[in-house]
Design a protein around this motif. Structure first.
Motif, mmCIF file in Angstrom:
data_model
loop_
_atom_site.group_PDB
_atom_site.id
_atom_site.type_symbol
_atom_site.label_atom_id
_atom_site.label_comp_id
_atom_site.label_asym_id
_atom_site.label_seq_id
_atom_site.Cartn_x
_atom_site.Cartn_y
_atom_site.Cartn_z
ATOM 1 N N LEU A 1 -14.286 -22.988 11.653
ATOM 2 C CA LEU A 1 -13.558 -22.489 12.822
ATOM 3 C C LEU A 1 -14.127 -21.134 13.229
ATOM 4 C CD1 LEU A 1 -11.209 -22.904 14.784
ATOM 5 C CD2 LEU A 1 -9.705 -21.846 13.097
ATOM 6 N N ALA A 2 -14.671 -21.080 14.416
ATOM 7 C CA ALA A 2 -15.250 -19.826 14.898
ATOM 8 C C ALA A 2 -14.387 -19.272 16.013
ATOM 9 C CB ALA A 2 -16.671 -20.066 15.407
ATOM 10 N N LEU A 3 -14.208 -17.973 15.991
ATOM 11 C CA LEU A 3 -13.312 -17.359 16.965
ATOM 12 C C LEU A 3 -14.086 -16.415 17.871
ATOM 13 C CD1 LEU A 3 -10.504 -16.545 14.377
ATOM 14 C CD2 LEU A 3 -10.661 -18.537 15.885
ATOM 15 N N ALA A 4 -13.711 -16.470 19.147
ATOM 16 C CA ALA A 4 -14.250 -15.487 20.080
ATOM 17 C C ALA A 4 -13.127 -14.512 20.404
ATOM 18 C CB ALA A 4 -14.747 -16.175 21.339
ATOM 19 N N TYR A 5 -13.487 -13.278 20.720
ATOM 20 C CA TYR A 5 -12.481 -12.231 20.870
ATOM 21 C C TYR A 5 -12.543 -11.572 22.235
ATOM 22 C CZ TYR A 5 -11.788 -12.572 15.832
ATOM 23 O OH TYR A 5 -11.503 -13.021 14.578
ATOM 24 N N TYR A 6 -11.408 -10.952 22.578
ATOM 25 C CA TYR A 6 -11.413 -9.962 23.648
ATOM 26 C C TYR A 6 -11.337 -8.614 22.979
ATOM 27 C CZ TYR A 6 -10.417 -13.510 27.165
ATOM 28 O OH TYR A 6 -10.490 -14.570 27.986
ATOM 29 N N ALA A 7 -12.082 -7.665 23.496
ATOM 30 C CA ALA A 7 -12.047 -6.329 22.916
ATOM 31 C C ALA A 7 -12.151 -5.300 24.028
ATOM 32 C CB ALA A 7 -13.173 -6.167 21.916
#
Lengths: 365, 350, 294
Positions: free
Chosen positions: B256-262
């Motif tokens: 499971l790979a997660l993309a983020y908001y930063a």
């Protein structure tokens, strides 16, 4: 370096491209060692004839024989004819020596012998010293001589030359013509030479073949071609001339020259009524200024329009009273006066200098 | 509705909604371009502007780490919020390009699961690298259930594919070798564990005909029957199955790979950026609308109550699927990629 | 006169001279080249040896770690082969075309050009359709009963060669063709009438005169294939990665220094090969003559 020339026979050669007839009914036999020139305007088929002999182009019909053997089925490289091209076609990546030795090496002549013979051929055209140069280091005349040496080094019985002097300037061309004539004498091969330059043809040739629209108009020695042109086209193409309309008189067998208000006797072989358009051709140098009482066969009055002074000779342009123009030439002695413009002169020529010619191609006249 | 009151209270707490200056506020959000950007604008950005008065200007971006590096260098920070992909996120954190978030502003009621919260980022989307199977090529009566099965070439013969990189594959190998999910990175951190993974990979190497590079490849390969079993991105497999190819996802052992908001360090509109992140992370209705178009969901609480079960079960953040997958430890890979990639390259050539 | 003012003076004279001749027309070109080509190249060269101070670590990594040397060697060898094969195939095609009528030449060259307008990616995928397990070739062979299980043609080194040659061949043909059109058409004719068989006329006249074009075509194909990476990645097997793949990977990982070092090595290797080819070609001059030159 002497080569026996070959007999080349063209028999009823015809070449067509689709509907276009490039060469038709071309029949000619050369003597061994003869210098034959194919002369004609561009598009007359002279280069096509050369290409068929070289094997670049196939003949549609007819036969070509060299020393009695048909060559039509022989591939180009086995025909053993030399060739000199208009733009020399020296191999730019080979030295002068390599260029000249090329035909020998292609014939598996041993290296040392090939070198000797190539140098000899170069010596013949006085270019031995350029053996190691590349073609682009030579002048136009030098390139032409190298091309010539390359064309004859393998002693071909026939040498083809396709407008070889066309790219040279006038002075060089005249010098080369002389040289060519001398070398031809030494080498002795049969030369078939193509040109559209009539003076070159007259200077060089043993015989001239005048061509027009793929057909032969006349084959003869230069002086016969000049003096006795077979038709109006030949008369006009070779040298300068004046044409006067010719109408024959049925009752007397004489020919009327209405522009000059005179008539000339016609040989029986000529019936100016029978076909087409007849003219008499009178070369400018045959028309003479005449003194009172020294009348020629034909005499008439004219007025000078223009005089071109050439030292030993003067070229005149004059008008008949009706306005028609003609050319004549006069050899000068130290005291010959130059005629002024508008001057009235009496001119004349002999019957024998009026050559009746027919215009055999009314369509293109 | 509880959701509305949360946003409202959040907004009031920030003093945003009432402030007249707010109406002129504008934030710049960097993210994917093209169709995805349009979806984002329609589902999230426009309603957000309506509710808060904060305008959103979207800019399409790629290679974001280098862009952030550039902004850091020049001191001109152009973005208020940026998407960061799986590998971009830890790299940006390590380089100090993004600021720590104030979670009290984003999720004051603590409704998000721990997996969705990071000190520096909010999970924006997720995708999984899973085992995809051409079901029609399976031996009769057999079903592939795990990476151990993928390794079992006797029971499941046929051409296979894997991605050409050590990331995920070393994990898959250890799972196939019997390492429990929880211990994966503990084992992988040791030299012995790495040796064990490569040794396991030796077994499968010659059965893997393609080592793929781009996400489209395994799908093409499955669809052409070029391979029967392969690792692949979950969303693409779902799409392939919908188009009629008998393809299925094995969630067990998925990465499971997660993309983020930063928020970039030096961003100018911090408060507004936080408000925007909050709306992105928490709104289940919008998440549902989004997921119907783009199969890469976040963790918005209540999302799976709002979409059909058949749709939910092929999504990576579905509770059943989250349970059997492992979370790709991007931090581990940022540290170890260079060395392991070199070993991987050499290994592939052997 | 102090040295610097003298230098200034000569610089001034130089500029005036430049402006008075028409040579200044090339100034924008030179600036453009300096800006877009020389500067980035220098930058790459520098960033491969400066990484927080002068360092050889990137080159050390190349030489000692991973499989970089092997990938590099393979890239080089493969590019040379692709270059040779493209010339060997492309040269006869160009020879065939240049000996057709002008109208046919235009038509055939158009056919050669069309693939160049198609994306490399699409052309690469097209090969999958042809060479795949369920592709045209396998299906045909199975249908003909020649094989009963599909052959592995895709994802092999052979597939990389086939696809790369197909992509680069038009360029080889164009380079050969344009050199051949420069050859005076009467020269092979002259060779023949002077006694050269068609083969000897080709060997001694046409070939040496078109050798330059063949070399150019090798060099272009070689350079392009040194930088190839999409095709090998898509149709090759695990051993078919090229150096450009590794560079791209390191750029993604922000390993600028190492990527620069690899790029620099690629550039230097390319230049070395081209120079060697040139030198060999110059020695080849033997082919050019019939051996009379001293």
């Amino acid at each position: 370096m002497t080569v026996g020339g070959a007999t080349v026979e063209f028999e009823k050669i015809r070449k067509t491209y689709g509907d276009f007839v490039a060469v038709d009914d071309f029949t000619l036999t050369t003597e061994p060692g003869e210098f034959v020139t194919l002369l004609g305007p561009s598009g007359s088929g002279k280069t096509t004839v050369l290409n068929m002999l070289a094997g670049f182009t196939d003949a549609t019909a007819g036969d070509i024989r060299v020393n009695g053997q048909s060559v039509l089925s022989v591939p180009t490289e086995k025909r053993n004819v030399g060739m000199v091209f208009q733009h020399y076609s020296l191999f730019p990546h080979m030295s002068v020596l390599d260029n000249v030795a090329f035909p020998l090496r292609m014939r598996s002549v041993a290296r040392a012998e090939a070198r000797d013979r190539a140098l000899k051929a170069l010596a013949m055209v006085q270019l031995e010293s350029t053996a190691d140069r590349m073609p682009d280091q030579l002048s136009g005349g030098q390139k032409q001589r190298v091309a010539f040496a390359r064309g004859v080094v393998f002693e071909p019985p026939v040498l083809l030359m396709d407008e070889p002097l066309g790219a040279l300037d006038l002075k060089l061309r005249e010098a080369m013509q002389l040289e060519l004539k001398q070398i031809h004498k030494t080498v002795g091969c049969t030369i078939i030479f193509v040109t559209h330059d009539q003076s070159e043809a007259l200077t060089l040739s043993d015989r001239i073949v005048v061509m027009r629209d793929g057909r032969i108009e006349q084959v003869d020695t230069p002086n016969r071609i000049y003096d006795r042109p077979a038709n109006k086209f030949v008369a006009e193409f070779i040298g300068q001339t004046n044409f006067f309309a010719l109408e024959s008189e049925p009752s007397t067998g004489a020919g009327n020259l209405p522009e000059l208000g005179s008539s000339i006797p016609l040989p029986e072989s000529i019936d100016a009524r029978a076909g087409g358009d007849w003219w008499v051709s009178v070369r400018p140098e045959k028309i003479l200024r005449i003194a009172e009482g020294a009348e020629r066969g034909i005499n008439f009055d004219a007025a000078i329009d223009e005089a071109l002074f050439l030292g030993n000779e003067v070229h005149y342009q004059a008008s008949l009273p009706g306005g028609r123009q003609l050319q004549f030439r006069e050899q000068r002695g130290p005291d010959t006066p130059l005629l002024a413009r508008q001057a009235a002169v009496r001119l004349g020529f002999d019957y024998s200098d009026a050559i009746p010619v027919a215009d055999t191609h009314p369509a293109s006249a | 509705m509880r959701f509305k009151s949360t946003v409202l209270s959040g907004a009031i707490a920030l003093g945003l909604a009432a402030s007249p200056a707010l109406a002129e506020k504008k934030i710049v959000v960097s993210g994917s371009g093209g169709g995805l950007a349009k979806v984002m604008t329609a589902i999230y950005d426009k309603p957000f502007t309506k509710a808060t008065g904060i305008e959103i200007r979207r800019v399409a971006s790629t290679n974001r780490v280098s862009l952030l590096a550039g902004m850091e260098k020049t001191g001109r920070v152009l973005w208020d919020v940026t998407e960061l992909s799986g590998p971009e996120f830890p790299l940006s954190v390590a380089k100090g390009f993004v600021r720590a978030l104030d979670w009290n502003l984003i999720d004051p009621d603590n409704r998000l699961p721990a997996i969705a919260r990071d000190k520096y980022g909010v999970v924006a989307a997720s995708f999984s690298t899973i085992l995809a199977v051409r079901t029609d090529k399976l031996p009769k009566g057999k079903k592939m259930k795990s990476w151990a099965d993928f390794w079992d070439v006797k029971t499941f013969p046929g051409p296979r594919a894997l991605r050409n990189r050590p990331v995920e594959n070393l994990e898959f190998a250890l799972l196939a070798d019997g390492v429990p999910t929880a211990d994966l990175y503990k084992v992988l951190a040791t030299k012995a564990g790495q040796d064990r993974a490569f040794k396991k990979l030796d077994q499968i190497k010659k059965h893997v005909v393609v080592w793929w590079k781009t996400g489209a490849q395994p799908i093409q390969l499955l669809s052409d029957g070029e391979v029967y079993y392969t690792s692949a991105f979950n969303g693409r497999v779902t799409k392939l199955a919908k188009s009629g190819t008998p393809a299925e996802i094995v969630w067990n052992g998925g990465a499971l790979a997660l993309a983020y908001y930063a928020i970039p360090k030096g961003a100018k509109n911090i408060k507004e950026a936080h408000a925007y992140l909050s709306a992105l992370a928490l709104d289940a209705d919008r998440a549902a609308a989004f997921v119907k178009i783009v199969p890469y969901p976040g963790f918005a609480p209540g999302l799976y109550g709002k979409i059909p079960a058949s749709m939910g079960k092929v999504l990576p953040t579905h509770p059943d699927n989250v349970k059997v997958q492992f979370k790709l430890n991007v931090g581990f890979w940022v540290k170890n990629t260079e060395a392991l990639q070199e070993r991987w390259d050499a290994w592939l050539l052997k | 006169m102090p040295a610097h003012s003298f230098r200034l003076l000569s610089l001034g004279i130089g500029i005036v001279k430049l402006l008075r001749s028409s040579d200044w027309l090339i100034v924008p070109g030179v600036l453009l080249l300096a800006f877009f080509f020389v500067a980035p190249t220098v930058e790459i060269a520098l960033s491969s040896i400066f990484d927080e101070g002068l360092t050889g670590k990137h080159f050390e990594r190349f030489a000692t770690k991973g499989a970089y040397v092997e990938v590099f060697r393979r890239t080089l060898v493969r590019s040379v082969w692709i270059g040779i094969l493209c010339v060997l195939i492309g040269y006869p095609i160009a020879y065939f075309i240049v000996h057709r009528s002008l109208r046919t030449q235009v038509f055939l060259m158009l056919l050669i050009l069309v693939p160049l307008w198609t994306s490399i990616l699409i052309r690469t995928y097209a090969w999958m359709v042809v060479l795949g397990r369920e592709g045209i070739v396998n299906n045909a062979l199975i249908w003909l009963g020649l094989i009963d299980k599909p052959l592995r043609m895709m994802f092999t080194t052979g597939a990389v060669y086939v696809a790369m040659i197909q992509i680069l061949l038009p360029i080889a043909v164009i380079a050969c063709y344009s050199a051949m059109t420069e050859i005076d058409r009467t020269l092979p004719r002259a060779a023949k009438v002077l006694g050269a068989s068609p083969w000897k006329a080709f060997r001694h006249v046409f070939l040496p005169l078109s050798l330059e074009g063949a070399l150019t075509s090798f060099v272009i194909v070689f350079m392009l294939s040194m930088g190839f990476f999409i095709t090998p990645a898509l149709v090759g097997g695990r051993k078919d990665a090229m150096l450009a793949n590794v560079i791209a990977h390191n750029v993604e990982q922000l390993n600028w220094g190492f990527a620069s070092a690899l790029a620099l090595l690629l550039l230097v290797a390319t230049i070395i090969v081209i120079v060697v080819v040139r030198l060999l070609a110059n020695r080849f001059v033997g082919v050019r003559s019939v051996g009379m030159a001293p």
